[in-house]
Design a protein around this motif. Structure first.
Motif, PDB file in Angstrom:
ATOM      1  N   ASP A 196      -5.950   1.529  -3.797  1.00 13.80           N
ATOM      2  CA  ASP A 196      -4.582   2.027  -3.879  1.00 13.80           C
ATOM      3  C   ASP A 196      -3.556   0.979  -3.467  1.00 13.80           C
ATOM      4  O   ASP A 196      -2.389   1.305  -3.203  1.00 13.80           O
ATOM      5  N   THR A 197      -3.956  -0.284  -3.409  1.00 16.96           N
ATOM      6  CA  THR A 197      -3.090  -1.352  -2.899  1.00 16.96           C
ATOM      7  C   THR A 197      -2.798  -2.388  -3.987  1.00 16.96           C
ATOM      8  O   THR A 197      -3.707  -2.814  -4.708  1.00 16.96           O
ATOM      9  N   TYR A 198      -1.535  -2.811  -4.052  1.00 21.11           N
ATOM     10  CA  TYR A 198      -1.107  -3.818  -5.030  1.00 21.11           C
ATOM     11  C   TYR A 198      -0.991  -5.184  -4.351  1.00 21.11           C
ATOM     12  O   TYR A 198      -0.404  -5.300  -3.274  1.00 21.11           O
ATOM     13  N   GLU A 252     -13.354  -2.607  -1.742  1.00 21.39           N
ATOM     14  CA  GLU A 252     -11.899  -2.401  -1.764  1.00 21.39           C
ATOM     15  C   GLU A 252     -11.235  -2.789  -0.441  1.00 21.39           C
ATOM     16  O   GLU A 252     -10.147  -2.316  -0.107  1.00 21.39           O
ATOM     17  N   LYS A 298       0.871  -1.181   0.000  1.00 21.14           N
ATOM     18  CA  LYS A 298       0.000   0.000   0.000  1.00 21.14           C
ATOM     19  C   LYS A 298       0.909   1.232   0.000  1.00 21.14           C
ATOM     20  O   LYS A 298       1.349   1.699   1.050  1.00 21.14           O
ATOM     21  N   TYR A 330      -0.632 -10.150 -10.566  1.00 24.91           N
ATOM     22  CA  TYR A 330      -0.831  -9.020  -9.670  1.00 24.91           C
ATOM     23  C   TYR A 330      -2.206  -8.421  -9.929  1.00 24.91           C
ATOM     24  O   TYR A 330      -2.829  -8.630 -10.977  1.00 24.91           O
ATOM     25  N   LYS A 331      -2.661  -7.656  -8.977  1.00 27.49           N
ATOM     26  CA  LYS A 331      -3.946  -6.974  -9.088  1.00 27.49           C
ATOM     27  C   LYS A 331      -3.887  -5.722  -8.227  1.00 27.49           C
ATOM     28  O   LYS A 331      -3.278  -5.721  -7.150  1.00 27.49           O
ATOM     29  N   LYS A 332      -4.509  -4.669  -8.693  1.00 28.62           N
ATOM     30  CA  LYS A 332      -4.587  -3.430  -7.918  1.00 28.62           C
ATOM     31  C   LYS A 332      -6.024  -3.254  -7.441  1.00 28.62           C
ATOM     32  O   LYS A 332      -6.963  -3.196  -8.240  1.00 28.62           O
ATOM     33  N   ASN A 339       4.473   3.588  -9.206  1.00 30.53           N
ATOM     34  CA  ASN A 339       4.359   2.518  -8.215  1.00 30.53           C
ATOM     35  C   ASN A 339       4.101   1.165  -8.871  1.00 30.53           C
ATOM     36  O   ASN A 339       4.635   0.142  -8.436  1.00 30.53           O
ATOM     37  N   LYS A 340       3.280   1.165  -9.910  1.00 34.52           N
ATOM     38  CA  LYS A 340       3.024  -0.088 -10.627  1.00 34.52           C
ATOM     39  C   LYS A 340       4.319  -0.652 -11.207  1.00 34.52           C
ATOM     40  O   LYS A 340       4.607  -1.846 -11.069  1.00 34.52           O
ATOM     41  N   ASP A 394       0.561   6.574  -9.818  1.00 33.77           N
ATOM     42  CA  ASP A 394       0.208   5.162  -9.948  1.00 33.77           C
ATOM     43  C   ASP A 394       1.140   4.427 -10.899  1.00 33.77           C
ATOM     44  O   ASP A 394       1.566   3.294 -10.627  1.00 33.77           O
TER      45      ASP A 394
END
Length: 637
Positions: A49-51, A120, A8, A44-46, A17-18, A14
């Motif tokens: 705001d968390t990966y 979320e 997070k 991966y999945k977003k 960070n990705k 974005d």
């Protein structure tokens, strides 16, 4: 096998960070591939705001999916849950979000993350009983949790700095204590912990006392053995059902025989396997076990196929001498990149000594194809009560705490910091013990369960699982809970696990274990001399306070006899180990950090007088860890 990473962030755009998250996952995949020749993938999945990321590779686990999504809900698993049955993806999310204590009803060694795309909400929980090793870190760029610490520190932009207090304890015991890691700014996510990433917030969803309970339910030993045996069979059946190509390794010991008996009764139709030469004791007894159970037996020599973890090894010649033993070739990792790779993959979860002793597990050496699933006796030591040797020290909590503190050498230059860290951890367990009935037996059970099995045990399995998935059917909540009801004198012997084995497979009654074979091979005259001195010594040590002298005598006899018969070869081995330590710890001492942690003269004395000391192996592990992983370096002056 699979590894979870959740981040997070709170800095940057974005797309930045990705890219950083995907780069970290890719780097971890490359480490695993280089070390173990797998071809791991990642997803991966977003969510908000968390990966959420998962690294996974095939280990022949039948019908198991570590990443599952359905109708806006998702679950990601590290390890394997054995009894999900009809639970839906949404059901698991409901458990984590509303009633996480229900996790103690799930079998297996696992950690699980779950999300709801609509709300979320994201949760990450460790198992209530046995969990995959998980860590977390909070820094300038947010909060992250996952199966390895280094990647987390990089994501949140914390320094990779050695925790000197934890390093001091590691040098002494060889495993991580409490919630610490060898990284200063990374912490362990303990068993029965839950992270709510919306905050983020960490909480314990259940205490150990609540998980295991202390209420007695059986009125006699026969009923207890029947229930333990049935539960043991259930776990082995579940694990076999997930196994594409299971391996039951049978030795002359008790735990492996109990697993072999349960596996046969549960439908195991592969050969029992023993490692070594034809004259090896494990091989000989293993074949007898197989014959009595009516299954095939396979003897296999441990051999080391080339892999990325050993193909770059250099050969280092130890100083030559007149004796052949002094001309040994030591095949160790001279190449700095090789050492770095090992340390990055394991991060201090196991000591270098265990890696060297179990190369076919830890260095990617392909004794079997990587899709095999291994059965291991972890947990048997708890149910045998092997820790009751400390009972005479544990008249109360403070007495045992003092005893453990006294075992930390004063030569540690970080002694005060390490003692403080130890006391913090012991106080937590003391609080748990006080919530039980306060008996010494309960205190020791809680201490051993929390300190050794939940930390050292799960860390060891976390390392082994890199090269072949490992099942541990004896490490079980219900079996442990039932074993609480045993009398300490019975539990502290080997008889309990033997009785469970014979309850499952009566045909194995009368077949001696390895130690008993060794006793019978010794001449009576020599046996009497050794027995007389051993029993006298054990009486002086107060052996009768914890178990009958004859039991302790049997436990030490083989070692005494072996030592008496191999003085010459042992001398050569010790000289060899002195050379080993001189090379690794002394030759380039000015570029080592260990003299900042422990007195240099003390270590040189150990090398000279006790080169087999566990402290030396632990120290080497910390040294390699620091050189490979830490970007903020301790300065040795």
């Amino acid at each position: 096998m699979s590894q979870i990473f959740i981040w997070k962030p709170k800095r940057y755009a974005d797309h930045v960070n990705k890219a950083k998250f995907l780069e970290a996952l890719q780097a971890q995949c490359e480490l695993i591939q280089e070390g173990y020749l797998y071809e791991p993938g990642y997803r991966y999945k977003k969510i908000g705001d968390t990966y959420i990321g998962l690294i996974y590779w095939d280990q022949g686990i039948v019908g198991w999916q570590p990443w599952v999504e359905d109708n806006g809900f998702g679950n990601v698993w590290s390890g394997v849950c054995e009894n999900l049955e009809t639970a839906s993806v949404e059901d698991i999310h409901t458990i984590l979000s509303e009633k996480p204590h229900k996790l103690d009803e799930l079998d297996g060694s696992f950690s699980v993350a779950s999300w709801n795309e609509k709300t979320e909400n994201i949760y990450l929980a460790t198992g209530a009983v046995q969990t995959q090793s998980l860590f977390y870190s909070e820094g300038p760029n947010g909060f992250a949790a996952g199966n390895r610490s280094g990647i987390l520190l990089d994501l949140v932009e914390n320094d990779r700095e050695l925790d000197i207090a934890q390093a001091g304890l590691y040098i002494n015991w060889g495993y991580l204590i409490g919630d610490g890691t060898l990284f200063k700014q990374a912490k362990r996510l303990k068993s029965r912990s839950l992270i709510d990433f919306s905050k983020p917030e960490i909480k314990n969803y259940e205490s150990l006392i609540e998980t295991l309970g202390t209420k007695k339910t059986f009125s006699n030993k026969h009923d207890l053995l029947e229930n333990v045996s049935q539960r043991f069979l259930t776990r082995v059946e579940q694990q076999l059902a997930f196994s594409k190509a299971p391996i039951v390794n049978t030795t002359g010991g008790r735990d492996s025989r109990s697993i072999a008996a349960a596996a046969k009764k549960s439908g195991y139709n592969y050969p029992l396997v023993s490692f070594g030469s034809e004259n090896n004791e494990d091989v000989r007894i293993g074949k007898q076990v197989a014959d009595l159970l009516g299954v095939d037996h396979s003897r296999r020599n441990i051999h080391h196929e080339k892999s990325a973890m050993n193909s770059k090894e250099e050969t280092i010649k130890i100083k030559s001498g007149s004796h052949p033993q002094k001309n040994k070739i030591l095949r160790i990792q001279k190449n700095e990149e090789r050492l770095k790779l090992w340390a990055q993959l394991h991060e201090g979860l196991e000591t270098f000594k265990h890696v060297q002793a179990n190369r076919y597990f830890f260095h990617g050496n392909a004794v079997y194809p990587e899709q095999n699933q291994f059965f291991h006796g972890l947990g048997g030591e708890l149910h045998r009560g092997a820790h009751y040797g400390a009972a005479k020290y544990a008249v109360d909590y403070n007495a045992l705490t003092t005893n453990l503190s006294e075992k930390i050498p004063e030569q540690l230059l970080v002694y005060n910091q390490s003692i403080e860290k130890l006391n913090e951890s012991l106080e937590e367990i003391t609080d748990m013990a006080r919530k039980s009935n306060g008996k010494v037996e309960e205190w020791l059970d809680i201490f051993y369960w929390q300190r050794r099995l939940l930390h050292w045990g799960q860390d060891m399995m976390s390392v082994r699982n890199l090269s072949g998935y490992t099942w541990t059917p004896l490490f079980d909540k219900q079996i442990t809970k039932m074993s609480y009801e045993l009398e300490p004198s019975y539990k502290s012997s080997d008889q309990f696990i033997e009785d469970v084995t014979h309850h499952i497979a009566p045909e194995l009654k009368g077949l001696p274990y390895d130690r008993e074979h060794t006793y019978k091979q010794q001449p009576q005259k020599k046996d009497s001399r050794i027995k007389k001195s051993a029993v006298s010594l054990l009486h002086k040590l107060g052996a009768s306070e914890t178990m009958p002298v004859i039991k302790m005598y049997r436990k030490t006899k083989k070692t005494l006899q072996s030592s008496a018969q191999s003085k010459t070869s042992n001398k050569d081995h010790l000289e060899y180990m002195v050379e080993f330590w001189s090379y690794f710890l002394l030759d380039d001492i000015n570029n080592c950090i260990w003299p900042s942690l422990i007195d240099e003269a003390y270590i040189k004395q150990l090398i000279s007088k006790d080169p087999e000391s566990q402290i030396l192996w632990n120290l080497l592990t910390v040294e390699i860890f620091h050189q490979a992983n830490c970007t903020k370096t301790l300065i040795h002056t």
